[in-house]
Scaffold this motif. Structure first.
Motif, PDB file in Angstrom:
ATOM      1  N   UNK A 195     -12.314   2.435 -40.695  1.00  0.00           N
ATOM      2  CA  UNK A 195     -11.148   3.489 -40.009  1.00  0.00           C
ATOM      3  C   UNK A 195     -11.346   4.744 -41.360  1.00  0.00           C
ATOM      4  N   UNK A 196     -12.542   5.795 -41.156  1.00  0.00           N
ATOM      5  CA  UNK A 196     -12.323   6.326 -42.163  1.00  0.00           C
ATOM      6  C   UNK A 196     -12.670   5.636 -43.231  1.00  0.00           C
ATOM      7  N   UNK A 197     -14.353   5.447 -43.184  1.00  0.00           N
ATOM      8  CA  UNK A 197     -14.507   4.291 -43.998  1.00  0.00           C
ATOM      9  C   UNK A 197     -14.418   3.051 -43.638  1.00  0.00           C
ATOM     10  N   UNK A 198     -15.441   1.936 -44.178  1.00  0.00           N
ATOM     11  CA  UNK A 198     -15.496   0.550 -43.610  1.00  0.00           C
ATOM     12  C   UNK A 198     -14.593   0.312 -44.586  1.00  0.00           C
ATOM     13  N   UNK A 240     -13.158   6.599 -49.232  1.00  0.00           N
ATOM     14  CA  UNK A 240     -13.791   5.723 -48.135  1.00  0.00           C
ATOM     15  C   UNK A 240     -15.433   5.416 -48.278  1.00  0.00           C
ATOM     16  N   UNK A 241     -14.971   4.276 -48.162  1.00  0.00           N
ATOM     17  CA  UNK A 241     -16.530   3.142 -47.658  1.00  0.00           C
ATOM     18  C   UNK A 241     -17.459   4.042 -47.373  1.00  0.00           C
ATOM     19  N   UNK A 266      -3.943  -0.674 -45.016  1.00  0.00           N
ATOM     20  CA  UNK A 266      -4.383   0.048 -46.839  1.00  0.00           C
ATOM     21  C   UNK A 266      -3.616   0.810 -47.945  1.00  0.00           C
TER      22      UNK A 266
END
Lengths: 270, 245
Positions: A100-103, B76-77, B18
């Motif tokens: 979600x907005x990146x891995x 952001x990977x 996160x």
């Protein structure tokens, strides 16, 4: 090459030992393409040697079929090239999202809502078009649940509308039946038989009486073996893979579990 | 009961996974949210610490975990490939995030060197038809595709936890040999230039290459040539030198 019988997940951490195994001991291996695409050197060499001796299934981790992020078309094409290069028919993934907005590199629970079904069904069809293979999706372990639908309703509707296949993970059914208070047997029996391509079995961790965590770091528990037996009895025998990702036991112990799968398959087939 | 749109739920839930500190969201029980928080953080941390053990051991636990937390929160990977998570982390170390800027000056160079070892181990060779070198002086030489030169401002290959690190120009050659094992050699500036010239060589014999170097650096050819041939012989023994014809 088609898979059948009883298989083992190939792990780089056990590559030397697993390379010694024979087709008498293990019927097939499974790998995550994300860990082997673009891998040369000693690992690439060992992998190629194994694909020449054993049937393989691919079990992906990064497709993120339920994500709000755009589908990574380049990645799906790379998976297709990998499958074609190594003559692998089976590509399974997770009915889940991992970005979600990146891995984020692990599996998240898709909200069980009708807008999520629309989204997932569209993406499954895109993936199947590129791969020229059915996408096989696994029911995942979850520790939180969002949306008004049940996991069973959500899964059934995704399968019906997209034409995708199922990878039935009996350990995940057990874990979720405890975590979300549903009947594991009824869940398994309600899945459409013709959609089930193959089966996963694994160990889990008991965080609490009402919270189990799918770790792939322990032997398979009795309750889960019973669910495998139930799945075979109800849907018929399917190729079945033992997953073990860490806390690796001696190979004999892993093979004992692989043999237990074979024994259960033979009983049903008699 | 009508549902929130699934994208809003995903936004809220991934933010709470996160976040550096747990905060309850969407009515998820704390211990269930914590299962996710721990699984995700530990997974990413194990990939990164597996590639950067020296950098990790040089930093305090607080500093290391602060860094990985910020990476997980802010970066952001893009890569779907697990082996490339460490490359994403390298990009993050070059970014403007405070945690990255507060690292010692040598941190990026050290991390790059540790990553290069993983890169060399995993590299997919696509070399065309090249032959082992048999006759140094009469063949057109080039280098193995599995050999990489790298210059650093710090002696990254000698950094030990707890010991001070001073800047010093450092020239390294990392390679993968025919047995697929990764190794490295420290070079002096001239041998670095020599290897680079061989890497880029299209048609010159070794004597012409060394002649060019002697002129450029104002050195006598009769001293430079035997030294260069001896250095290259060492590389031939490691199968790093190939013949184009």
């Amino acid at each position: 090459m088609a898979i059948m019988g009883s298989g083992l997940g190939l792990r780089r951490g056990m590559l030397d030992e697993m390379s010694q195994l024979t087709t008498q001991q293990v019927d097939f291996f499974e790998v995550a393409p994300e860990n082997w695409i673009g891998l040369g050197g000693r690992f690439g060499k060992a992998f190629r040697a194994l694909t020449e001796r054993f049937p393989f299934a691919c079990h992906g981790l990064s497709l993120s079929i339920g994500s709000s992020d755009p589908l990574d078309i380049e990645f799906v094409k790379a998976v297709k090239t990998f499958l074609d290069t190594h003559k692998i028919d089976i590509y399974s993934e997770h009915l889940s999202y991992c970005s979600h907005k990146g891995h984020m590199y692990d599996l998240l629970p898709i909200p069980f809502t009708s807008d999520a079904i629309d989204h997932v069904v569209t993406r499954i069809q895109q993936v199947q078009d590129i791969l020229q293979r059915p996408l096989i999706l696994e029911n995942v372990s979850t520790y939180a649940k969002f949306g008004h639908m049940s996991e069973l309703e959500f899964t059934q509707e995704v399968v019906t509308r997209s034409g995708c296949k199922l990878l039935l993970d009996v350990n995940n059914v057990y874990v979720n039946s405890v975590n979300h208070h549903y009947d594991a047997k009824q869940f398994i029996q309600s899945l459409p038989s013709q959609a089930i391509e193959y089966i996963h079995i694994a160990g889990h961790y008991d965080e609490a009486d009402d919270l189990k965590v799918d770790t792939h770091g322990a032997p398979v528990k009795d309750d889960v073996w019973q669910l495998l037996q139930l799945a075979y009895a109800h849907h018929g025998v399917r190729p079945t893979l033992l997953e073990r990702d860490f806390n690796f036991p001696p190979m004999d112990e892993l093979l004992a579990e692989v043999n237990q799968i074979k024994a259960m398959q033979e009983v049903v087939n008699v | 009961m009508s549902d929130q749109g699934f994208k809003e739920v995903q936004q809220a839930f991934t933010s709470s996974i996160r976040a550096p500190e747990p905060h309850s969201t969407l009515g998820v029980e704390d211990r269930r949210l914590n299962v996710y928080r721990e699984l995700f953080y530990n997974n990413i941390e194990s990939f990164i610490s597996g590639t950067f053990p020296v950098l990790k051991s040089y930093l305090s636990d607080t500093q290391w975990h602060g860094l990985v937390r910020t990476f997980f929160l802010k970066h952001e990977s893009e890569t779907p490939y697990f082996l490339e998570i460490s490359e994403e982390f390298l990009h993050f170390l070059q970014s403007d995030h405070d945690d990255a800027k507060q690292l010692p000056d040598f941190a990026y160079s050290l991390a790059h060197w540790e990553w290069l070892e993983l890169f060399a181990d995993a590299y997919v060779e696509t070399q065309g038809p090249l032959h082992p070198c048999v006759d140094l002086e009469n063949e057109i030489l080039t280098t193995s595709q599995c050999a990489w030169l790298q210059a650093y401002e710090y002696p990254v290959h000698q950094i030990m936890p707890g010991e001070p690190v001073s800047p010093a120009p450092t020239f390294l050659l990392i390679y993968r040999d025919a047995q697929l094992s990764v190794g490295f050699i420290e070079l002096n500036p001239l041998s670095y230039l020599l290897f680079e010239a061989l890497q880029n060589n299209t048609h010159q014999h070794i004597e012409q290459i060394v002649e060019g170097m002697a002129t450029a650096h104002n050195m006598p050819l009769n001293q430079l040539l035997p030294a260069a041939l001896e250095t290259i012989s060492g590389w031939v023994d490691l199968q790093l030198i190939k013949s184009k014809v």
